[in-house]
Design a protein around this motif. Structure first.
Motif, PDB file in Angstrom:
ATOM      1  N   ASP A 130      32.886  34.874  18.437  1.00 54.13           N
ATOM      2  CA  ASP A 130      34.126  34.714  19.200  1.00 54.13           C
ATOM      3  C   ASP A 130      35.286  35.416  18.496  1.00 54.13           C
ATOM      4  OD1 ASP A 130      32.903  33.184  21.183  1.00 54.13           O
ATOM      5  OD2 ASP A 130      33.469  31.278  20.267  1.00 54.13           O
ATOM      6  N   GLY A 131      35.401  35.222  17.188  1.00 55.68           N
ATOM      7  CA  GLY A 131      36.463  35.872  16.425  1.00 55.68           C
ATOM      8  C   GLY A 131      36.341  37.389  16.467  1.00 55.68           C
ATOM      9  N   ALA A 132      35.102  37.887  16.393  1.00 62.59           N
ATOM     10  CA  ALA A 132      34.875  39.334  16.451  1.00 62.59           C
ATOM     11  C   ALA A 132      35.302  39.900  17.800  1.00 62.59           C
ATOM     12  CB  ALA A 132      33.393  39.633  16.187  1.00 62.59           C
ATOM     13  N   ARG A 133      34.916  39.229  18.876  1.00 57.15           N
ATOM     14  CA  ARG A 133      35.308  39.707  20.210  1.00 57.15           C
ATOM     15  C   ARG A 133      36.820  39.657  20.396  1.00 57.15           C
ATOM     16  NH1 ARG A 133      31.051  36.410  21.719  1.00 57.15           N
ATOM     17  NH2 ARG A 133      29.141  37.589  21.913  1.00 57.15           N
ATOM     18  N   LEU A 134      37.444  38.599  19.890  1.00 62.33           N
ATOM     19  CA  LEU A 134      38.897  38.472  20.001  1.00 62.33           C
ATOM     20  C   LEU A 134      39.585  39.651  19.318  1.00 62.33           C
ATOM     21  CD1 LEU A 134      41.189  36.497  20.967  1.00 62.33           C
ATOM     22  CD2 LEU A 134      41.221  35.668  18.608  1.00 62.33           C
ATOM     23  N   LEU A 135      39.178  39.961  18.113  1.00 54.44           N
ATOM     24  CA  LEU A 135      39.769  41.077  17.375  1.00 54.44           C
ATOM     25  C   LEU A 135      39.565  42.399  18.110  1.00 54.44           C
ATOM     26  CD1 LEU A 135      41.100  42.241  14.771  1.00 54.44           C
ATOM     27  CD2 LEU A 135      38.762  42.565  13.932  1.00 54.44           C
ATOM     28  N   LEU A 136      38.350  42.661  18.553  1.00 55.18           N
ATOM     29  CA  LEU A 136      38.057  43.952  19.178  1.00 55.18           C
ATOM     30  C   LEU A 136      38.621  44.063  20.596  1.00 55.18           C
ATOM     31  CD1 LEU A 136      34.418  44.424  17.868  1.00 55.18           C
ATOM     32  CD2 LEU A 136      36.516  45.496  16.993  1.00 55.18           C
ATOM     33  N   ASP A 137      38.654  42.962  21.324  1.00 53.62           N
ATOM     34  CA  ASP A 137      39.169  43.002  22.701  1.00 53.62           C
ATOM     35  C   ASP A 137      40.686  43.002  22.768  1.00 53.62           C
ATOM     36  OD1 ASP A 137      36.542  42.918  23.536  1.00 53.62           O
ATOM     37  OD2 ASP A 137      36.613  40.842  24.252  1.00 53.62           O
ATOM     38  N   PHE A 138      41.348  42.444  21.753  1.00 52.66           N
ATOM     39  CA  PHE A 138      42.813  42.281  21.780  1.00 52.66           C
ATOM     40  C   PHE A 138      43.456  42.839  20.512  1.00 52.66           C
ATOM     41  CE2 PHE A 138      41.144  38.937  24.513  1.00 52.66           C
ATOM     42  CZ  PHE A 138      41.942  39.041  25.630  1.00 52.66           C
ATOM     43  N   ASP A 139      43.106  44.058  20.148  1.00 51.56           N
ATOM     44  CA  ASP A 139      43.584  44.606  18.880  1.00 51.56           C
ATOM     45  C   ASP A 139      45.095  44.809  18.828  1.00 51.56           C
ATOM     46  OD1 ASP A 139      43.588  46.759  20.622  1.00 51.56           O
ATOM     47  OD2 ASP A 139      42.823  48.184  19.155  1.00 51.56           O
ATOM     48  N   GLY A 140      45.778  44.865  19.958  1.00 53.60           N
ATOM     49  CA  GLY A 140      47.222  45.057  19.951  1.00 53.60           C
ATOM     50  C   GLY A 140      48.032  43.784  20.012  1.00 53.60           C
ATOM     51  N   GLU A 141      47.378  42.619  20.105  1.00 52.31           N
ATOM     52  CA  GLU A 141      48.116  41.366  20.296  1.00 52.31           C
ATOM     53  C   GLU A 141      48.440  40.675  18.980  1.00 52.31           C
ATOM     54  OE1 GLU A 141      49.205  40.980  23.421  1.00 52.31           O
ATOM     55  OE2 GLU A 141      48.046  42.799  23.684  1.00 52.31           O
ATOM     56  N   ALA A 142      47.438  40.330  18.225  1.00 49.64           N
ATOM     57  CA  ALA A 142      47.640  39.638  16.949  1.00 49.64           C
ATOM     58  C   ALA A 142      46.393  39.830  16.114  1.00 49.64           C
ATOM     59  CB  ALA A 142      47.899  38.147  17.178  1.00 49.64           C
ATOM     60  N   ASN A 150      40.758  48.174   9.319  1.00 50.98           N
ATOM     61  CA  ASN A 150      39.507  48.924   9.483  1.00 50.98           C
ATOM     62  C   ASN A 150      38.302  48.123   8.991  1.00 50.98           C
ATOM     63  OD1 ASN A 150      40.331  49.261   6.776  1.00 50.98           O
ATOM     64  ND2 ASN A 150      39.327  51.263   6.625  1.00 50.98           N
ATOM     65  N   LEU A 151      38.487  47.319   7.934  1.00 56.79           N
ATOM     66  CA  LEU A 151      37.391  46.476   7.449  1.00 56.79           C
ATOM     67  C   LEU A 151      37.138  45.301   8.395  1.00 56.79           C
ATOM     68  CD1 LEU A 151      38.086  46.392   3.600  1.00 56.79           C
ATOM     69  CD2 LEU A 151      36.456  47.813   4.870  1.00 56.79           C
ATOM     70  N   GLN A 152      38.207  44.733   8.957  1.00 53.42           N
ATOM     71  CA  GLN A 152      38.043  43.671   9.949  1.00 53.42           C
ATOM     72  C   GLN A 152      37.242  44.188  11.141  1.00 53.42           C
ATOM     73  OE1 GLN A 152      41.547  41.323  11.110  1.00 53.42           O
ATOM     74  NE2 GLN A 152      42.627  42.290   9.405  1.00 53.42           N
ATOM     75  N   GLN A 153      37.607  45.368  11.622  1.00 56.25           N
ATOM     76  CA  GLN A 153      36.927  45.939  12.795  1.00 56.25           C
ATOM     77  C   GLN A 153      35.464  46.238  12.494  1.00 56.25           C
ATOM     78  OE1 GLN A 153      39.755  49.113  13.279  1.00 56.25           O
ATOM     79  NE2 GLN A 153      40.733  48.109  15.042  1.00 56.25           N
TER      80      GLN A 153
END
Length: 167
Positions: A130-142, A150-153
């Motif tokens: 869930d956290g991975a999808r949140l980061l990749l789907d909403f990279d411009g929000e928070a 780059n390491l998070q992604q």
């Protein structure tokens, strides 16, 4: 589509999110909501909104915010705005009500709806996929700031690949 007055209940994070002004209602100019409770988990971690200003107004309780080395404690009626791209962390000392305004709205409303849909791990952390999808789907929000983006992604893509290979 979100409506003013809609409530997103997120007990694992210790909060209820009450939508006041929605993206559609403001033509994307902003989203405004009240955070009611005492936030915990990933909500209080250092983060950045790359494209949006974040304004907090204390309605009830006490609110702390840290921006760089500066930490402030605010009470009812006090307001603080964090400009886009500035790292910060925040939370409350006791249950309260904080009015938050995100400008421009962009996809923040959908981001809030997504976090409200998660099943959380102990401590208020999303499950890894869930956290991975949140980061990749909403990279411009928070996004968090303790690890370079780059390491998070890369880690997020790895988690999703691992999750898919187990199916």
């Amino acid at each position: 589509m979100a409506r003013p007055g809609e409530v997103l209940d997120v007990p694992a994070l210790g909060v209820r999110i009450e939508l006041r002004r929605t993206t559609a209602e403001t033509n994307g100019e902003l989203i405004e909501f009240d955070v009611v409770g005492r936030p915990g988990g990933f909500f209080t971690q250092p983060h950045v909104h790359p494209l949006q200003d974040e304004r907090h107004e204390v309605i009830d309780g006490r609110f702390w915010i840290r921006t760089g080395a500066l930490e402030r404690l605010l009470g009812p009626g006090e307001v603080v705005t964090t400009p886009a791209g500035v790292e910060h962390s925040h939370g409350t000392y006791e249950p309260g009500r904080i009015r938050v305004r995100i400008t421009p709205a962009n996809r923040f409303e959908a981001w809030l709806e997504r976090i409200a849909s998660f099943d959380y791990l102990p401590g208020g952390w999303p499950k890894p996929a869930d956290g991975a999808r949140l980061l990749l789907d909403f990279d411009g929000e928070a996004r968090g700031t303790t690890v370079p983006l780059n390491l998070q992604q890369a880690a997020a893509r790895g988690v999703l690949k691992l999750t898919q290979s187990r199916r």
